[in-house]
Design a protein around this motif. Structure first.
Motif, PDB file in Angstrom:
ATOM      1  N   SER A 113       0.816  -1.224   0.000  1.00  0.00           N
ATOM      2  CA  SER A 113       0.000   0.000   0.000  1.00  0.00           C
ATOM      3  C   SER A 113       0.850   1.273   0.000  1.00  0.00           C
ATOM      4  O   SER A 113       0.757   2.085  -0.935  1.00  0.00           O
ATOM      5  N   PRO A 114       1.724   1.528   1.011  1.00  0.00           N
ATOM      6  CA  PRO A 114       2.538   2.743   0.933  1.00  0.00           C
ATOM      7  C   PRO A 114       3.539   2.729  -0.222  1.00  0.00           C
ATOM      8  O   PRO A 114       3.941   3.798  -0.695  1.00  0.00           O
ATOM      9  N   ALA A 115       3.932   1.535  -0.688  1.00  0.00           N
ATOM     10  CA  ALA A 115       4.808   1.500  -1.871  1.00  0.00           C
ATOM     11  C   ALA A 115       4.113   2.195  -3.043  1.00  0.00           C
ATOM     12  O   ALA A 115       4.751   2.869  -3.850  1.00  0.00           O
ATOM     13  N   CYS A 116       2.786   2.038  -3.104  1.00  0.00           N
ATOM     14  CA  CYS A 116       2.029   2.699  -4.180  1.00  0.00           C
ATOM     15  C   CYS A 116       1.678   4.139  -3.798  1.00  0.00           C
ATOM     16  O   CYS A 116       1.944   5.072  -4.548  1.00  0.00           O
ATOM     17  N   THR A 117       1.103   4.332  -2.608  1.00  0.00           N
ATOM     18  CA  THR A 117       0.571   5.669  -2.292  1.00  0.00           C
ATOM     19  C   THR A 117       1.681   6.674  -1.987  1.00  0.00           C
ATOM     20  O   THR A 117       1.563   7.841  -2.327  1.00  0.00           O
ATOM     21  N   HIS A 118       2.755   6.240  -1.335  1.00  0.00           N
ATOM     22  CA  HIS A 118       3.807   7.172  -0.925  1.00  0.00           C
ATOM     23  C   HIS A 118       5.056   7.099  -1.791  1.00  0.00           C
ATOM     24  O   HIS A 118       5.824   8.045  -1.837  1.00  0.00           O
ATOM     25  N   MET A 119       5.297   5.941  -2.399  1.00  0.00           N
ATOM     26  CA  MET A 119       6.527   5.778  -3.187  1.00  0.00           C
ATOM     27  C   MET A 119       6.240   5.776  -4.680  1.00  0.00           C
ATOM     28  O   MET A 119       7.156   5.672  -5.480  1.00  0.00           O
ATOM     29  N   LYS A 120       4.963   5.842  -5.023  1.00  0.00           N
ATOM     30  CA  LYS A 120       4.529   6.006  -6.425  1.00  0.00           C
ATOM     31  C   LYS A 120       4.937   4.839  -7.317  1.00  0.00           C
ATOM     32  O   LYS A 120       5.215   5.009  -8.511  1.00  0.00           O
ATOM     33  N   MET A 121       5.026   3.644  -6.721  1.00  0.00           N
ATOM     34  CA  MET A 121       5.159   2.457  -7.548  1.00  0.00           C
ATOM     35  C   MET A 121       3.753   2.114  -8.050  1.00  0.00           C
ATOM     36  O   MET A 121       2.758   2.382  -7.366  1.00  0.00           O
ATOM     37  N   THR A 122       3.668   1.514  -9.235  1.00  0.00           N
ATOM     38  CA  THR A 122       2.354   1.057  -9.687  1.00  0.00           C
ATOM     39  C   THR A 122       2.016  -0.222  -8.913  1.00  0.00           C
ATOM     40  O   THR A 122       2.926  -0.908  -8.410  1.00  0.00           O
ATOM     41  N   PRO A 123       0.720  -0.579  -8.828  1.00  0.00           N
ATOM     42  CA  PRO A 123       0.400  -1.864  -8.188  1.00  0.00           C
ATOM     43  C   PRO A 123       1.161  -3.031  -8.823  1.00  0.00           C
ATOM     44  O   PRO A 123       1.634  -3.921  -8.109  1.00  0.00           O
ATOM     45  N   ALA A 124       1.300  -3.017 -10.146  1.00  0.00           N
ATOM     46  CA  ALA A 124       2.027  -4.115 -10.810  1.00  0.00           C
ATOM     47  C   ALA A 124       3.496  -4.132 -10.373  1.00  0.00           C
ATOM     48  O   ALA A 124       4.059  -5.188 -10.066  1.00  0.00           O
ATOM     49  N   GLU A 125       4.113  -2.961 -10.323  1.00  0.00           N
ATOM     50  CA  GLU A 125       5.526  -2.908  -9.893  1.00  0.00           C
ATOM     51  C   GLU A 125       5.670  -3.409  -8.457  1.00  0.00           C
ATOM     52  O   GLU A 125       6.623  -4.137  -8.134  1.00  0.00           O
ATOM     53  N   ALA A 126       4.761  -2.992  -7.583  1.00  0.00           N
ATOM     54  CA  ALA A 126       4.867  -3.384  -6.174  1.00  0.00           C
ATOM     55  C   ALA A 126       4.700  -4.894  -6.017  1.00  0.00           C
ATOM     56  O   ALA A 126       5.363  -5.517  -5.175  1.00  0.00           O
ATOM     57  N   ILE A 127       3.837  -5.487  -6.839  1.00  0.00           N
ATOM     58  CA  ILE A 127       3.656  -6.947  -6.775  1.00  0.00           C
ATOM     59  C   ILE A 127       4.901  -7.660  -7.323  1.00  0.00           C
ATOM     60  O   ILE A 127       5.390  -8.628  -6.723  1.00  0.00           O
ATOM     61  N   ALA A 128       5.458  -7.171  -8.422  1.00  0.00           N
ATOM     62  CA  ALA A 128       6.693  -7.782  -8.948  1.00  0.00           C
ATOM     63  C   ALA A 128       7.832  -7.653  -7.934  1.00  0.00           C
ATOM     64  O   ALA A 128       8.657  -8.560  -7.780  1.00  0.00           O
ATOM     65  N   ALA A 129       7.850  -6.526  -7.204  1.00  0.00           N
ATOM     66  CA  ALA A 129       8.896  -6.305  -6.198  1.00  0.00           C
ATOM     67  C   ALA A 129       8.712  -7.207  -4.977  1.00  0.00           C
ATOM     68  O   ALA A 129       9.654  -7.385  -4.197  1.00  0.00           O
ATOM     69  N   SER A 130       7.514  -7.752  -4.813  1.00  0.00           N
ATOM     70  CA  SER A 130       7.206  -8.613  -3.666  1.00  0.00           C
ATOM     71  C   SER A 130       7.221 -10.096  -4.033  1.00  0.00           C
ATOM     72  O   SER A 130       6.940 -10.946  -3.185  1.00  0.00           O
ATOM     73  N   THR A 131       7.501 -10.381  -5.297  1.00  0.00           N
ATOM     74  CA  THR A 131       7.502 -11.780  -5.760  1.00  0.00           C
ATOM     75  C   THR A 131       8.819 -12.063  -6.512  1.00  0.00           C
ATOM     76  O   THR A 131       9.789 -12.485  -5.896  1.00  0.00           O
ATOM     77  N   ALA A 132       8.838 -11.755  -7.812  1.00  0.00           N
ATOM     78  CA  ALA A 132      10.021 -12.091  -8.623  1.00  0.00           C
ATOM     79  C   ALA A 132      11.292 -11.426  -8.088  1.00  0.00           C
ATOM     80  O   ALA A 132      12.333 -12.076  -7.940  1.00  0.00           O
ATOM     81  N   ASN A 133      11.223 -10.124  -7.770  1.00  0.00           N
ATOM     82  CA  ASN A 133      12.445  -9.450  -7.319  1.00  0.00           C
ATOM     83  C   ASN A 133      12.798  -9.792  -5.878  1.00  0.00           C
ATOM     84  O   ASN A 133      13.981  -9.811  -5.517  1.00  0.00           O
ATOM     85  N   ALA A 134      11.796 -10.075  -5.059  1.00  0.00           N
ATOM     86  CA  ALA A 134      12.090 -10.516  -3.693  1.00  0.00           C
ATOM     87  C   ALA A 134      12.755 -11.895  -3.723  1.00  0.00           C
ATOM     88  O   ALA A 134      13.632 -12.185  -2.909  1.00  0.00           O
TER      89      ALA A 134
END
Ligand SMILES: [Zn+2]
Length: 431
Positions: free
Chosen positions: A351-372
């Motif tokens: 949530s704050p990755a999108c609202t405060h850090m301006k990542m898109t929902p898709a980017e935040a999900i990729a950052a929490s799966t493939a990149n993690a």
């Protein structure tokens, strides 16, 4: 033990949106971070703990394996929900006994992180609880955290020691993590964080503590294979760059990989630390411009931890757009810990990755799966939904994947499949 409620062959059918994250096996950078491989009307076939096939349902139902194994197959009707890879929390500190409520109220009253630490609060205030605890009691606490993470969609966890800060209590913390991991269905990657802060008994002799970490704790942990990584907190009030490098070099000399907490409150020059090929640099709130190109060319993943910024009441968050645009591989994690980020929830962090850090929902999900997954060097087995990968899947009770970021602090995780098996969410060390 977590109860197993399905056999080894499982078909997830009627998936509204399947986020496969399919693609190359390296971490995603730049525009590729937005590519989540969405398939509508999908199904996933799992067998022997692995994904056999994933794609459009009509293609999966025609799969030769389905036809020849129909009698063995159990079906999980996903009723139009969203399915994505089990979330990967690549930075947690679960080995603690108690919440830090005095610090919490002091901070509300206006004290800063550094003022609280200087007054004996912060990381040092968790030491007594861990040093006095029995290993089993600590393992119960760790498992409580792991189970909460599972309920929020997480199936792989990096878990650090770091609230013992003596040989005996760091070993006990890692043993507690190992014990909890045995009773948890997902994957746990243990990390030695003896380099968290200098413990009080070494206050006048921090170099003596670094000697202890390098000459006694790291060799012992390596010999007993209690951790895969050595982490260091390189920050004013914790360890200097030189001390951090010494601990990372000792880790590498003993066959362990490294990671580091850096640039949370003050910038550090990252060139020297990069020589030790760390799997990740974590926090990264204030990275210097001159380090960006070298970071972009490295395999070190930048793990952003906005839960800490949220809980510390900071106005500033890590500048994700700057790092993504510079070509860095960016991941997200909870930083689950009693002082600065007491949340087990990856969806909350999204949530704050999108609202405060301006990542898109898709980017935040990729950052929490493939990149993690890449931050834990697990990209060959986890983080995407593709044939041959581990069958770790989160079923989220929403129609559109963007709702995972939208409904903040509302856990929509309906069900987890871990290693191809449906999980029920009740477990403890006795079962
Ligand atoms: Zn941390």
């Amino acid at each position: 033990m977590i109860k197993k409620t399905a056999g080894p062959y499982l078909l997830l059918a009627n998936i509204g949106q399947l986020l496969t994250l399919r693609g190359d096996t390296g971490p995603r950078r730049g525009p590729a971070l937005n590519d989540i491989g969405l398939i509508e009307g999908a199904a996933v076939l799992c067998g022997a703990g692995k994904i056999i096939a994933a794609g459009r349902q009509r293609d999966i139902l025609r799969h030769a394996w389905v036809k020849s194994n129909k009698s063995k197959l159990k079906e999980l009707d996903c009723r139009g929900k969203v399915v994505l890879p089990g979330l990967i929390d690549c930075h947690t500190h679960p080995a603690f006994m108690k919440p830090r409520l005095v610090d919490f109220e002091k901070r509300i009253a206006g004290a800063t992180y550094e003022e609280i630490a200087a007054a004996g609060g912060g990381i040092r205030s968790s030491l007594a609880g861990v040093r006095d605890a029995k290993r089993n009691a600590l393992a119960e606490k760790v498992l409580t955290g792991f189970n909460a993470m599972l309920r929020h969609g997480t199936s792989t966890i990096e878990a650090k020691s770091g609230y013992g800060l003596s040989t005996e209590s760091e070993i006990k913390s890692l043993e507690a993590i190992r014990e909890a991991a045995r009773h948890w269905p997902g994957t746990v990657k243990p990390t030695l964080l003896a380099g968290h802060v200098v413990p009080p008994e070494f206050k006048e002799n921090p170099e003596g503590y670094v000697d202890l970490v390098c000459e006694e704790i790291i060799p012992l942990v390596a010999r007993r294979r209690l951790a895969e990584y050595v982490d260091v907190f390189c920050e004013r009030g914790a360890f200097t760059l030189e001390q951090s490098e010494r601990m990372m070099a000792a880790a590498r000399a003993h066959g362990m990989d490294t990671r580091a907490h850096v640039c949370q409150f003050t910038p550090s020059s990252l060139h020297g630390l990069l020589k030790h090929s760390p799997a990740s640099f974590d926090h990264m709130d204030c990275v210097a411009d001159h380090d960006l190109a070298e970071l972009a060319g490295s395999n070190t993943v930048s793990v952003l931890l906005p839960g800490a910024n949220y809980f510390l009441g900071h106005k500033e968050y890590p500048n994700a757009r700057r790092l993504i645009e510079a070509g860095l591989a960016v991941a997200l994690a909870t930083d689950y810990n009693p002082g600065t980020s007491p949340t087990p929830s990856m969806p909350f962090v999204i949530s704050p990755a999108c609202t405060h850090m301006k990542m898109t929902p898709a980017e935040a999900i990729a950052a929490s799966t493939a990149n993690a997954a890449a931050a834990l060097r697990l990209q060959r087995s986890k983080g995407t939904i593709e044939a041959g990968k581990d069958a770790d899947l989160a079923i989220i009770d929403v129609d559109d994947f963007r709702e995972i970021a939208y409904w903040f602090s509302w856990n929509r995780c309906a069900e987890m499949v871990v290693a191809g098996e449906r999980q029920d969410f009740t477990a403890d060390l006795r079962g």
